[in-house]
Design a protein around this motif. Structure first.
Motif, PDB file in Angstrom:
ATOM      1  N   GLU A 209      18.423  39.035  49.764  1.00 34.44           N
ATOM      2  CA  GLU A 209      18.725  37.936  48.644  1.00 34.44           C
ATOM      3  C   GLU A 209      18.386  37.731  47.160  1.00 34.44           C
ATOM      4  O   GLU A 209      18.726  36.829  46.503  1.00 34.44           O
ATOM      5  N   ALA A 210      17.317  38.290  47.022  1.00 39.42           N
ATOM      6  CA  ALA A 210      16.398  38.413  45.739  1.00 39.42           C
ATOM      7  C   ALA A 210      17.469  38.799  44.692  1.00 39.42           C
ATOM      8  O   ALA A 210      18.090  38.298  43.361  1.00 39.42           O
ATOM      9  N   GLU A 211      18.198  39.552  45.316  1.00 35.83           N
ATOM     10  CA  GLU A 211      19.573  40.683  44.155  1.00 35.83           C
ATOM     11  C   GLU A 211      21.076  39.207  43.569  1.00 35.83           C
ATOM     12  O   GLU A 211      21.316  39.106  42.887  1.00 35.83           O
ATOM     13  N   GLN A 212      21.434  38.596  44.854  1.00 35.87           N
ATOM     14  CA  GLN A 212      22.289  37.322  44.858  1.00 35.87           C
ATOM     15  C   GLN A 212      21.767  36.362  43.967  1.00 35.87           C
ATOM     16  O   GLN A 212      22.540  35.925  42.780  1.00 35.87           O
ATOM     17  N   ALA A 213      20.158  36.446  43.912  1.00 33.12           N
ATOM     18  CA  ALA A 213      19.943  35.067  43.309  1.00 33.12           C
ATOM     19  C   ALA A 213      19.817  35.221  41.544  1.00 33.12           C
ATOM     20  O   ALA A 213      19.986  34.386  41.135  1.00 33.12           O
ATOM     21  N   THR A 214      19.559  36.505  41.148  1.00 30.43           N
ATOM     22  CA  THR A 214      19.264  36.889  40.255  1.00 30.43           C
ATOM     23  C   THR A 214      20.113  37.355  39.194  1.00 30.43           C
ATOM     24  O   THR A 214      20.411  37.465  38.766  1.00 30.43           O
ATOM     25  N   LYS A 215      20.777  38.042  40.194  1.00 35.56           N
ATOM     26  CA  LYS A 215      22.325  38.295  39.542  1.00 35.56           C
ATOM     27  C   LYS A 215      23.273  37.243  38.544  1.00 35.56           C
ATOM     28  O   LYS A 215      23.335  38.503  37.222  1.00 35.56           O
ATOM     29  N   PRO A 216      23.261  35.931  38.367  1.00 36.93           N
ATOM     30  CA  PRO A 216      24.067  35.936  37.511  1.00 36.93           C
ATOM     31  C   PRO A 216      23.181  35.901  36.040  1.00 36.93           C
ATOM     32  O   PRO A 216      23.533  35.332  35.347  1.00 36.93           O
ATOM     33  N   LEU A 217      22.164  35.820  36.280  1.00 36.35           N
ATOM     34  CA  LEU A 217      20.697  35.259  35.394  1.00 36.35           C
ATOM     35  C   LEU A 217      20.731  36.873  34.497  1.00 36.35           C
ATOM     36  O   LEU A 217      20.104  36.845  33.997  1.00 36.35           O
ATOM     37  N   LEU A 218      21.126  37.958  34.760  1.00 32.81           N
ATOM     38  CA  LEU A 218      20.353  39.225  33.912  1.00 32.81           C
ATOM     39  C   LEU A 218      21.001  39.797  32.838  1.00 32.81           C
ATOM     40  O   LEU A 218      20.004  40.720  32.634  1.00 32.81           O
ATOM     41  N   GLU A 219      21.917  38.613  32.300  1.00 34.30           N
ATOM     42  CA  GLU A 219      22.222  39.417  31.376  1.00 34.30           C
ATOM     43  C   GLU A 219      20.500  38.678  29.653  1.00 34.30           C
ATOM     44  O   GLU A 219      20.723  38.500  29.354  1.00 34.30           O
ATOM     45  N   LEU A 220      20.006  37.394  30.746  1.00 32.50           N
ATOM     46  CA  LEU A 220      18.728  36.974  30.019  1.00 32.50           C
ATOM     47  C   LEU A 220      17.588  38.323  30.042  1.00 32.50           C
ATOM     48  O   LEU A 220      16.773  38.969  29.099  1.00 32.50           O
ATOM     49  N   LEU A 221      17.797  38.681  31.337  1.00 32.63           N
ATOM     50  CA  LEU A 221      16.875  39.849  32.198  1.00 32.63           C
ATOM     51  C   LEU A 221      16.892  40.750  30.563  1.00 32.63           C
ATOM     52  O   LEU A 221      16.215  41.722  30.166  1.00 32.63           O
ATOM     53  N   LYS A 222      18.326  41.109  30.336  1.00 36.55           N
ATOM     54  CA  LYS A 222      18.501  42.154  29.631  1.00 36.55           C
ATOM     55  C   LYS A 222      18.035  42.370  27.985  1.00 36.55           C
ATOM     56  O   LYS A 222      17.307  43.304  27.026  1.00 36.55           O
ATOM     57  N   GLU A 223      18.134  40.603  27.613  1.00 35.72           N
ATOM     58  CA  GLU A 223      17.805  40.079  26.549  1.00 35.72           C
ATOM     59  C   GLU A 223      16.256  40.338  25.954  1.00 35.72           C
ATOM     60  O   GLU A 223      16.024  41.285  25.362  1.00 35.72           O
ATOM     61  N   GLU A 224      15.722  40.106  27.295  1.00 35.20           N
ATOM     62  CA  GLU A 224      13.922  39.827  27.393  1.00 35.20           C
ATOM     63  C   GLU A 224      13.298  40.570  26.792  1.00 35.20           C
ATOM     64  O   GLU A 224      11.902  41.122  26.341  1.00 35.20           O
ATOM     65  N   LEU A 225      14.045  41.971  27.472  1.00 38.28           N
ATOM     66  CA  LEU A 225      13.603  43.263  28.242  1.00 38.28           C
ATOM     67  C   LEU A 225      13.861  44.408  27.309  1.00 38.28           C
ATOM     68  O   LEU A 225      13.560  45.489  27.217  1.00 38.28           O
ATOM     69  N   ASN A 226      14.981  44.371  26.484  1.00 33.82           N
ATOM     70  CA  ASN A 226      16.043  45.026  25.702  1.00 33.82           C
ATOM     71  C   ASN A 226      16.059  45.723  25.629  1.00 33.82           C
ATOM     72  O   ASN A 226      15.716  47.163  25.738  1.00 33.82           O
ATOM     73  N   VAL A 227      16.913  45.703  26.909  1.00 33.12           N
ATOM     74  CA  VAL A 227      16.996  46.763  27.983  1.00 33.12           C
ATOM     75  C   VAL A 227      19.018  46.937  27.259  1.00 33.12           C
ATOM     76  O   VAL A 227      19.333  45.807  27.986  1.00 33.12           O
ATOM     77  N   LYS A 228      19.242  48.088  28.198  1.00 41.10           N
ATOM     78  CA  LYS A 228      21.224  47.736  27.859  1.00 41.10           C
ATOM     79  C   LYS A 228      21.949  47.380  29.095  1.00 41.10           C
ATOM     80  O   LYS A 228      22.644  46.893  29.468  1.00 41.10           O
ATOM     81  N   THR A 229      21.218  48.188  30.329  1.00 40.08           N
ATOM     82  CA  THR A 229      21.471  47.660  31.644  1.00 40.08           C
ATOM     83  C   THR A 229      20.893  47.881  32.186  1.00 40.08           C
ATOM     84  O   THR A 229      19.748  47.820  32.501  1.00 40.08           O
ATOM     85  N   VAL A 230      21.188  46.943  33.212  1.00 41.25           N
ATOM     86  CA  VAL A 230      19.755  46.543  35.240  1.00 41.25           C
ATOM     87  C   VAL A 230      20.507  46.947  36.003  1.00 41.25           C
ATOM     88  O   VAL A 230      21.544  46.691  36.389  1.00 41.25           O
ATOM     89  N   THR A 231      19.479  47.434  36.353  1.00 46.51           N
ATOM     90  CA  THR A 231      20.420  48.593  38.310  1.00 46.51           C
ATOM     91  C   THR A 231      19.099  47.499  38.886  1.00 46.51           C
ATOM     92  O   THR A 231      17.670  47.398  39.154  1.00 46.51           O
TER      93      THR A 231
END
Length: 231
Positions: A209-231
């Motif tokens: 459920e959390a995966e589906q809710a956050t998946k469209p917004l992962l680009e924001l997470l990558k930029e905020e945490l300065n990581v190249k990929t999120v799994t």
């Protein structure tokens, strides 16, 4: 008691009023440079970025809460939720995340979406805050209103909720993203790796459920945490 009120005024000025005014100045400075005109090239909310749709959803939920508090004569609670929205949601997250969009020299759809969203929010805030800070809101309104709008913010109807703009799932997803950003920063701090140092990946352990809710917004997470990929 006089000292208490003086401290309360200073606190409100420093936290809320200056944040509101500086945010407004940020918007108008870029809008003037790009000769943005809210009457032309309208971008429907459904065509705007998820970040824009999120802040409009948050704003319409804010209107709903403020109306509820005002109808119950709980004006202090109404003022508090507006303050929280302006500082936490609008300034510290939405505007900060939108800065890079405005640096683009071309007037892209993404940039135009940001301008329309900011314009809508500031006009809405001027109307929502008019009973609380009448002079500042009038100044904001006068600079942003178009010829077909009422002459003064104090002649406008109080904002009403646009239920079509509210997306509860999007709000929940963004709430989880922001919580993950805080956790990621805490982990960086714990192992003494600064945010400007890029990392190859971040791994999130969560429910489907959390995966589906956050998946469209992962680009924001990558930029905020300065990581190249999120799994």
């Amino acid at each position: 008691s006089t000292r208490f009120y003086e401290e309360a005024v200073k606190d409100t000025l420093g936290k809320f009023l200056l944040t509101l005014w500086n945010s407004y100045n940020f918007f108008t400075t870029y809008a003037i440079l790009d000769t943005f005109d809210a009457r032309t090239e309208q971008v429907p909310l459904s065509k705007r970025e998820l970040l824009d749709q999120w802040i409009m959803s948050r704003f319409n939920n804010l209107i709903k809460n403020v109306q509820s508090y005002m109808n119950g004569f709980e004006t202090h609670k109404a003022a508090r939720v507006i303050e929280d929205f302006v500082i936490d949601d609008f300034s510290n997250w939405y505007l900060r995340r939108s800065r890079k969009r405005l640096w683009n020299e071309e007037m892209t759809t993404d940039k135009l979406s940001g301008y329309h969203t900011m314009n809508d929010i500031f006009i809405g805030l001027s109307q929502l805050l008019a009973p609380f800070i009448p002079f500042i809101t009038e100044e904001i309104y006068q600079n942003l209103k178009t010829s077909e709008m009422p002459e003064s913010v104090h002649l406008c109807l109080y904002p009403i909720v646009d239920s079509h703009a509210i997306q509860e799932d999007l709000e929940k997803g963004m709430e989880q993203i922001r919580a993950l950003v805080e956790s990621g920063r805490a982990l960086r701090s714990k192992i003494n790796i600064k945010g400007r140092h890029p990392l190859p990946a971040a791994t999130i352990v969560c429910s489907k459920e959390a995966e589906q809710a956050t998946k469209p917004l992962l680009e924001l997470l990558k930029e905020e945490l300065n990581v190249k990929t999120v799994t």
